[in-house]
Design an enzyme around this catalytic site. Structure first.
Site, mmCIF file in Angstrom:
data_model
loop_
_atom_site.group_PDB
_atom_site.id
_atom_site.type_symbol
_atom_site.label_atom_id
_atom_site.label_comp_id
_atom_site.label_asym_id
_atom_site.label_seq_id
_atom_site.Cartn_x
_atom_site.Cartn_y
_atom_site.Cartn_z
ATOM 1 N N SER A 264 -7.173 5.265 -3.119
ATOM 2 C CA SER A 264 -6.009 4.726 -2.439
ATOM 3 C C SER A 264 -6.196 4.756 -0.931
ATOM 4 C CB SER A 264 -4.758 5.535 -2.804
ATOM 5 O OG SER A 264 -4.816 6.832 -2.216
ATOM 6 N N LYS A 265 -5.244 4.160 -0.228
ATOM 7 C CA LYS A 265 -5.266 4.168 1.228
ATOM 8 C C LYS A 265 -5.243 5.601 1.754
ATOM 9 C CE LYS A 265 -2.275 3.031 5.132
ATOM 10 N NZ LYS A 265 -1.030 2.371 5.554
ATOM 11 N N ARG A 266 -4.433 6.445 1.137
ATOM 12 C CA ARG A 266 -4.332 7.843 1.589
ATOM 13 C C ARG A 266 -5.662 8.573 1.484
ATOM 14 N NH1 ARG A 266 0.341 7.331 -1.587
ATOM 15 N NH2 ARG A 266 2.283 7.286 -0.386
ATOM 16 N N GLY A 268 -8.492 7.448 2.214
ATOM 17 C CA GLY A 268 -9.290 7.164 3.399
ATOM 18 C C GLY A 268 -9.105 8.242 4.439
ATOM 19 N N ASP A 287 -0.231 3.903 10.318
ATOM 20 C CA ASP A 287 -0.516 2.713 9.513
ATOM 21 C C ASP A 287 -1.681 1.918 10.079
ATOM 22 O OD1 ASP A 287 0.084 1.077 7.285
ATOM 23 O OD2 ASP A 287 1.094 -0.370 8.586
#
Length: 512
Positions: A264-266, A268, A287
């Site tokens: 997921s983005k998290r 990263g 963001d």
């Protein structure tokens, strides 16, 4: 296979996840291998989640990776428009046609009434209320209400949606190219909304209509869409399009580096890795992030790495140009299980591509960051440095730091290693060597190597007594390219100054 047509259909709701790029890549490779058409379609029907700039980001990401669509927004094509928000009226016509066919119905339940029903069901122990064939008779829809009342509501412009009428007690079976036979029981499926109250289609309706009209032959998409495929097959049946229904292939998930769950983005931020192809400037620092490009990856390396996240050629070969991937790629060699995102492996791929990149090309790639760091160099000198350093790089961003001593004085010396190897008594010896180097007849690597070896032989010195001192004097560190090549690139004048300054520093370190 003939007339292969595949599509990559992202939603512009934010930056494109690396899993989306892998989906695009597999569609691109499949189309290229079979002489087919790769289409970009922007699925922007959910206007509430639309993010300005996201569509441009998607297209820029595809271009950076070299995955240019044959058709799509900005690319032309005979089946446009390729942005779903530009096809709104068409979807309504198809939804109304489906109502006429008996495959869909009007539903007038308000959001408040639906929420009240959910609460009532939960109070009775049913926490997974579905608007399905069992609930349908007790809801406000054209199947449960008198025709006259339905017509009256429609004439009055009452808010309503159009829902798919899922048949009772049937099995929905289809063959997935990757997963084999997949089956759903219709009694487990809800009556999905096809057209929302604002007139916009849901993913399910728009997806099926567009795939049919654009003559898509294969739907290659992520595993997360597999549960929706039962509804999609039912839609093909309801429209009478079963004979032209595309073949499905659902790709495995890309897993976190620890293998625990979907990347997921998290992740990263948590693992300090890129999970998007390009950087994104969001409305807040939280963001905003760097992507593979900003981390210092070559797009060719990213493509090669992504190809192996779920696919394998069945051989030991790992390095493939995109042209070679097009030749060997096949859907039947895609695995069913999730593929773990291994950042070290990604860097290994990048390292291989950097090693194979010529110095002039590499110089063009690193020059902007070099200038930003306050360094300057003519193209010939920068090319020579790149040829010398490229085998030591894993990322483009490594260059400015690792090669800094080629563009300015050594700022930091490895004091610990100097203390082990240097004594003030040795300075006359090394000054004599420095003088010989400055006066070398030929200042290329071969000539300097012959000179230094002759110097060591005539004084009965071993390489371990001389070479580390030269390396520390020239670079400040024990790391770096071959000493002779380093001196040749630095040049006669810069090498002489570097040695003189270093020997003075070494003596000062001894005195501390």
């Amino acid at each position: 296979m003939e007339n292969i047509r595949v599509r990559f259909a992202p939603s512009p709701t934010g930056p494109l996840h690396i899993g989306g790029i892998r989906t695009a890549l597999y569609n691109y490779l499949f189309a290229k291998k079979h002489g087919g058409t790769f289409i970009l379609r922007i699925e922007d029907t959910d206007q509430g989640r639309y993010v300005p700039g996201a569509e441009e980001y998607i297209i820029d990401s595809l271009k950076w990776c070299g995955l240019l669509p044959h058709e799509g927004p900005g690319f032309g094509g005979e089946y446009g428009p390729y942005r779903q928000s530009d096809r709104k009226e068409m979807y309504r016509r198809f939804a109304l046609d489906l109502v006429e066919r008996g495959g869909a119905y009007y539903a007038f339940d308000t959001p408040e009434e639906l929420e009240e029903r959910r609460k009532a069901e939960a109070a009775q122990g049913n926490h997974n209320f579905k608007y399905d064939n069992a609930a349908r008779p007790s809801m406000k829809n054209s199947l449960s209400m008198p025709p006259a009342e339905v017509e009256c509501l429609l004439s009055a412009g009452a808010d309503h949606v159009i829902r798919l009428k899922v048949p009772d007690n049937e099995a929905v079976v289809f063959n997935d190219i990757i997963r084999g036979e997949v089956s759903f029981q219709t009694n487990e499926l809800d009556d999905k909304v096809l057209l929302k109250a604002d007139g916009m289609p849901t993913y399910h309706l728009a997806n099926i209509v567009d795939d049919h009209l654009m003559k898509i032959t294969h739907v290659i998409r992520g595993e997360e869409w597999l549960p929706s495929t039962g509804h999609h097959v039912l839609l093909y049946r309801a429209f009478g399009w079963e004979k032209t229904m595309p073949q499905f292939a659902h790709l495995p998930l890309i897993l976190r580096p620890d293998g625990k769950g979907k990347l997921s983005k998290r992740d990263g931020a948590k693992f300090g890795i890129p999970v998007f192809p390009l950087g994104w400037q969001g409305s807040t620092p939280e963001d905003s992030f760097d992507g593979f490009r900003e981390f210092g990856f070559l797009p060719e390396a990213v493509v090669n790495f992504l190809a192996f996240l779920g696919w394998n050629p069945g051989t030991e070969q790992e390095i493939f140009t995109i042209e070679a991937l097009c030749e060997v790629f096949s859907l039947d060699k895609i695995s069913k299980g999730g593929a773990r995102f291994d950042f070290d492996k990604a860097k290994w791929f990048n390292q291989q591509y950097l090693h194979a990149t010529d110095g002039a090309t590499l110089a063009r790639l690193v020059k902007p960051s070099l200038v930003a760091a306050g360094h300057d160099a003519d193209d010939d000198y920068l090319t020579a440095v790149c040829n010398l350093m490229k085998d030591r790089l894993s990322l483009l961003t490594d260059f400015t730091e690792q090669a800094a001593y080629f563009f300015g004085d050594v700022k930091v010396y490895d004091d610990q290693n100097i203390a082990k190897r240097w004594t003030p008594e040795s300075r006359p010896l090394f000054e004599s060597l420095a003088t010989a180097i400055e006066n070398a007849t030929s200042f290329d690597a071969a000539g300097l190597e012959a000179l230094v070896k002759n110097f060591m032989e005539t004084r009965n010195l071993k390489p371990g007594q001389v070479m580390p001192i030269l390396r520390l004097a020239l670079a400040g560190t024990m790391q770096g390219p071959a000493v002779y090549e380093m001196m040749a690139v630095l040049g006669r004048e810069r090498t002489g100054r570097r040695l003189e300054k270093a020997f003075g520093y070494f003596d000062g370190l001894e005195a501390k």
